[in-house]
Design a protein around this motif. Structure first.
Motif, PDB file in Angstrom:
ATOM      1  N   MET A   4       0.873  -1.163   0.000  1.00 35.25           N
ATOM      2  CA  MET A   4       0.000   0.000   0.000  1.00 35.25           C
ATOM      3  C   MET A   4       0.911   1.213   0.000  1.00 35.25           C
ATOM      4  SD  MET A   4      -2.839  -1.261   2.737  1.00 35.25           S
ATOM      5  CE  MET A   4      -3.901   0.151   2.424  1.00 35.25           C
ATOM      6  N   GLU A   5       0.345   2.398   0.067  1.00 34.24           N
ATOM      7  CA  GLU A   5       1.158   3.605   0.072  1.00 34.24           C
ATOM      8  C   GLU A   5       2.094   3.557   1.270  1.00 34.24           C
ATOM      9  OE1 GLU A   5       0.629   8.456   0.182  1.00 34.24           O
ATOM     10  OE2 GLU A   5      -1.105   7.135   0.166  1.00 34.24           O
ATOM     11  N   ASN A   6       3.379   3.850   1.063  1.00 33.04           N
ATOM     12  CA  ASN A   6       4.335   3.684   2.144  1.00 33.04           C
ATOM     13  C   ASN A   6       5.464   4.685   2.016  1.00 33.04           C
ATOM     14  OD1 ASN A   6       6.178   2.524   0.161  1.00 33.04           O
ATOM     15  ND2 ASN A   6       4.812   0.756   0.233  1.00 33.04           N
ATOM     16  N   VAL A   7       6.330   4.691   3.021  1.00 33.06           N
ATOM     17  CA  VAL A   7       7.505   5.544   3.034  1.00 33.06           C
ATOM     18  C   VAL A   7       8.721   4.653   3.210  1.00 33.06           C
ATOM     19  CG1 VAL A   7       8.711   7.407   4.225  1.00 33.06           C
ATOM     20  CG2 VAL A   7       6.225   7.456   4.051  1.00 33.06           C
ATOM     21  N   ILE A   8       9.724   4.797   2.351  1.00 33.62           N
ATOM     22  CA  ILE A   8      10.903   3.951   2.432  1.00 33.62           C
ATOM     23  C   ILE A   8      11.716   4.325   3.667  1.00 33.62           C
ATOM     24  CG2 ILE A   8      13.113   3.405   1.344  1.00 33.62           C
ATOM     25  CD1 ILE A   8      11.802   3.605  -1.332  1.00 33.62           C
ATOM     26  N   GLU A   9      12.060   3.297   4.435  1.00 37.73           N
ATOM     27  CA  GLU A   9      12.933   3.481   5.589  1.00 37.73           C
ATOM     28  C   GLU A   9      14.033   2.432   5.483  1.00 37.73           C
ATOM     29  OE1 GLU A   9      11.011   3.402   9.311  1.00 37.73           O
ATOM     30  OE2 GLU A   9       9.591   4.994   8.842  1.00 37.73           O
ATOM     31  N   VAL A  34      22.628  -7.376  -6.860  1.00 39.43           N
ATOM     32  CA  VAL A  34      23.986  -6.849  -6.810  1.00 39.43           C
ATOM     33  C   VAL A  34      24.654  -7.170  -5.494  1.00 39.43           C
ATOM     34  CG1 VAL A  34      25.377  -4.740  -6.864  1.00 39.43           C
ATOM     35  CG2 VAL A  34      23.411  -4.984  -8.402  1.00 39.43           C
ATOM     36  N   ASP A  35      23.960  -6.891  -4.389  1.00 37.61           N
ATOM     37  CA  ASP A  35      24.535  -7.077  -3.051  1.00 37.61           C
ATOM     38  C   ASP A  35      23.429  -7.588  -2.128  1.00 37.61           C
ATOM     39  OD1 ASP A  35      25.688  -6.970  -0.567  1.00 37.61           O
ATOM     40  OD2 ASP A  35      26.318  -4.864  -0.693  1.00 37.61           O
ATOM     41  N   SER A  36      23.575  -8.806  -1.641  1.00 41.77           N
ATOM     42  CA  SER A  36      22.525  -9.419  -0.819  1.00 41.77           C
ATOM     43  C   SER A  36      22.318  -8.688   0.499  1.00 41.77           C
ATOM     44  CB  SER A  36      22.857 -10.883  -0.544  1.00 41.77           C
ATOM     45  OG  SER A  36      24.061 -10.999   0.208  1.00 41.77           O
ATOM     46  N   LYS A  37      23.317  -7.907   0.921  1.00 39.46           N
ATOM     47  CA  LYS A  37      23.214  -7.177   2.190  1.00 39.46           C
ATOM     48  C   LYS A  37      22.616  -5.779   2.009  1.00 39.46           C
ATOM     49  CE  LYS A  37      27.130  -9.592   4.309  1.00 39.46           C
ATOM     50  NZ  LYS A  37      28.455  -9.434   4.973  1.00 39.46           N
ATOM     51  N   ALA A  38      22.491  -5.331   0.762  1.00 39.15           N
ATOM     52  CA  ALA A  38      22.015  -3.964   0.487  1.00 39.15           C
ATOM     53  C   ALA A  38      20.498  -3.956   0.324  1.00 39.15           C
ATOM     54  CB  ALA A  38      22.700  -3.402  -0.759  1.00 39.15           C
ATOM     55  N   LEU A  39      19.813  -4.344   1.372  1.00 44.29           N
ATOM     56  CA  LEU A  39      18.352  -4.427   1.284  1.00 44.29           C
ATOM     57  C   LEU A  39      17.693  -3.142   1.781  1.00 44.29           C
ATOM     58  CD1 LEU A  39      17.418  -5.032   4.453  1.00 44.29           C
ATOM     59  CD2 LEU A  39      18.200  -7.318   3.861  1.00 44.29           C
ATOM     60  N   GLN A  40      16.531  -2.857   1.238  1.00 45.65           N
ATOM     61  CA  GLN A  40      15.714  -1.732   1.689  1.00 45.65           C
ATOM     62  C   GLN A  40      14.516  -2.285   2.445  1.00 45.65           C
ATOM     63  OE1 GLN A  40      14.560   0.880  -1.461  1.00 45.65           O
ATOM     64  NE2 GLN A  40      16.635   1.582  -1.881  1.00 45.65           N
ATOM     65  N   VAL A  41      14.211  -1.660   3.571  1.00 48.82           N
ATOM     66  CA  VAL A  41      13.122  -2.099   4.434  1.00 48.82           C
ATOM     67  C   VAL A  41      12.012  -1.059   4.376  1.00 48.82           C
ATOM     68  CG1 VAL A  41      12.463  -2.749   6.780  1.00 48.82           C
ATOM     69  CG2 VAL A  41      14.767  -3.258   5.941  1.00 48.82           C
ATOM     70  N   ILE A  42      10.837  -1.473   3.918  1.00 49.29           N
ATOM     71  CA  ILE A  42       9.728  -0.543   3.706  1.00 49.29           C
ATOM     72  C   ILE A  42       8.524  -1.000   4.528  1.00 49.29           C
ATOM     73  CG2 ILE A  42       8.214   0.528   2.007  1.00 49.29           C
ATOM     74  CD1 ILE A  42      10.304  -0.320  -0.119  1.00 49.29           C
ATOM     75  N   PRO A  43       8.146  -0.260   5.568  1.00 55.67           N
ATOM     76  CA  PRO A  43       6.952  -0.635   6.341  1.00 55.67           C
ATOM     77  C   PRO A  43       5.700  -0.534   5.479  1.00 55.67           C
ATOM     78  CG  PRO A  43       8.291   1.014   7.496  1.00 55.67           C
ATOM     79  CD  PRO A  43       8.799   0.946   6.091  1.00 55.67           C
ATOM     80  N   GLU A  51       3.436  -6.673  12.208  1.00 57.64           N
ATOM     81  CA  GLU A  51       4.234  -5.688  11.485  1.00 57.64           C
ATOM     82  C   GLU A  51       4.615  -6.321  10.151  1.00 57.64           C
ATOM     83  OE1 GLU A  51       7.036  -2.698  13.571  1.00 57.64           O
ATOM     84  OE2 GLU A  51       7.315  -4.602  14.611  1.00 57.64           O
ATOM     85  N   VAL A  52       4.398  -5.596   9.071  1.00 65.37           N
ATOM     86  CA  VAL A  52       4.673  -6.145   7.747  1.00 65.37           C
ATOM     87  C   VAL A  52       5.613  -5.204   6.997  1.00 65.37           C
ATOM     88  CG1 VAL A  52       3.670  -7.016   5.608  1.00 65.37           C
ATOM     89  CG2 VAL A  52       2.386  -7.202   7.741  1.00 65.37           C
ATOM     90  N   PHE A  53       6.640  -5.784   6.371  1.00 67.07           N
ATOM     91  CA  PHE A  53       7.632  -4.991   5.655  1.00 67.07           C
ATOM     92  C   PHE A  53       7.850  -5.546   4.258  1.00 67.07           C
ATOM     93  CE2 PHE A  53       8.644  -4.838  10.165  1.00 67.07           C
ATOM     94  CZ  PHE A  53       8.784  -3.480  10.399  1.00 67.07           C
ATOM     95  N   GLU A  54       7.970  -4.653   3.301  1.00 64.02           N
ATOM     96  CA  GLU A  54       8.426  -5.015   1.964  1.00 64.02           C
ATOM     97  C   GLU A  54       9.940  -4.903   1.958  1.00 64.02           C
ATOM     98  OE1 GLU A  54       8.431  -3.092  -2.526  1.00 64.02           O
ATOM     99  OE2 GLU A  54       6.797  -2.605  -1.138  1.00 64.02           O
ATOM    100  N   ILE A  55      10.617  -5.900   1.400  1.00 63.56           N
ATOM    101  CA  ILE A  55      12.078  -5.901   1.326  1.00 63.56           C
ATOM    102  C   ILE A  55      12.489  -5.878  -0.145  1.00 63.56           C
ATOM    103  CG2 ILE A  55      14.203  -7.050   2.039  1.00 63.56           C
ATOM    104  CD1 ILE A  55      12.381  -6.238   4.371  1.00 63.56           C
ATOM    105  N   LYS A  56      13.402  -4.952  -0.492  1.00 62.97           N
ATOM    106  CA  LYS A  56      13.888  -4.823  -1.868  1.00 62.97           C
ATOM    107  C   LYS A  56      15.409  -4.901  -1.889  1.00 62.97           C
ATOM    108  CE  LYS A  56      10.298  -1.652  -3.630  1.00 62.97           C
ATOM    109  NZ  LYS A  56      10.109  -0.333  -4.297  1.00 62.97           N
ATOM    110  N   TRP A  57      15.933  -5.351  -3.032  1.00 56.23           N
ATOM    111  CA  TRP A  57      17.371  -5.343  -3.274  1.00 56.23           C
ATOM    112  C   TRP A  57      17.672  -4.677  -4.606  1.00 56.23           C
ATOM    113  CZ3 TRP A  57      14.921  -9.445  -1.018  1.00 56.23           C
ATOM    114  CH2 TRP A  57      15.449  -9.946   0.172  1.00 56.23           C
TER     115      TRP A  57
END
Length: 225
Positions: A4-9, A34-43, A51-57
């Motif tokens: 849903m609409e979110n803010v990247i953290e 590219v880098d398995s450790k370079a993930l983005q955590v998006i609530p 608590e649900v998070f979208e994870i991107k690489w």
């Protein structure tokens, strides 16, 4: 699950260490990451008990193409349902093509396939076309031959909830909410609704709009547990 609409953290510390380890292990198996450790955590908004998070690489194509969902179970909600049973149910559904695929588990949560779809809103439920899609998906859901005993759990669950409510209430609150009357109503309903004509089926028991997703292009419905 979709976003849903979110803010990247970019705050990996919001995830348990066990979840981070599984996520890095998953991403290391994907050639386009590219880098398995370079993930983005998006609530993600919309969840009521977790608590649900979208994870991107970042991917080699220059885009964030790899996504998963991390679901962290809420504290203090085990009184409402059996967490172990929920996990078994999710795993069986995943194996049988219902809901998102299970990608990993950790002590207080799980990692799921990211579904490119939108979570429904309350107004969607008033759309007859969407209601028809939900009904068709529920027919499949109810016909799942879930392993384990085929017992009615509703009545014991209602009584357990009522017992907890009584334990946590003052006598004045119990009287105001007529908890003694509710106990009688549960018994009355059990008597009226139990009989040889009943058929036993697998039920969701929490089918609010936040647990239903719609893929607009294919008009595909996914039910989340």
């Amino acid at each position: 699950m979709g976003a849903m609409e979110n803010v990247i953290e970019n705050r990996e510390d919001r995830l348990p260490a066990e979840a981070r380890e599984i996520l890095q292990s998953l991403a290391s198996q994907w050639e386009d990451v590219v880098d398995s450790k370079a993930l983005q955590v998006i609530p993600l908004k919309g969840a009521m008990t977790n608590e649900v998070f979208e994870i991107k690489w970042p991917a080699k194509t220059g885009e964030l193409s790899r996504k998963v969902v991390v679901r962290i179970y809420g504290e203090g909600v085990d009184v409402f349902f059996d967490r172990d049973n929920e996990i078994r149910t999710f795993e069986y559904m995943s194996k049988n093509g219902q809901g998102p695929r299970l990608l990993g588990r950790f002590p207080n949560g799980r990692i799921e396939e990211f579904i490119h779809a939108r979570t429904l809103s309350a107004s969607d439920l008033r759309d007859p076309d969407i209601s028809a899609l939900i009904a068709a998906k529920l027919k499949e859901f109810h016909e799942l031959n879930m392993p384990g005993p085929k017992d009615v759990t509703l009545w014991d669950r209602l009584r357990n909830w009522l017992s907890t409510a009584k334990r946590l209430s003052t006598p004045e609150e119990a009287n105001a909410f007529q908890l003694d009357s509710i106990e009688k109503e549960i018994s009355l309903l059990e008597k009226e609704l139990s009989g040889p004509s009943q058929s036993m089926g697998f039920c969701h028991n929490d089918l609010q709009y936040g647990n239903i997703m719609l893929e607009e292009g294919s008009k595909s419905i996914t039910i989340i547990v």
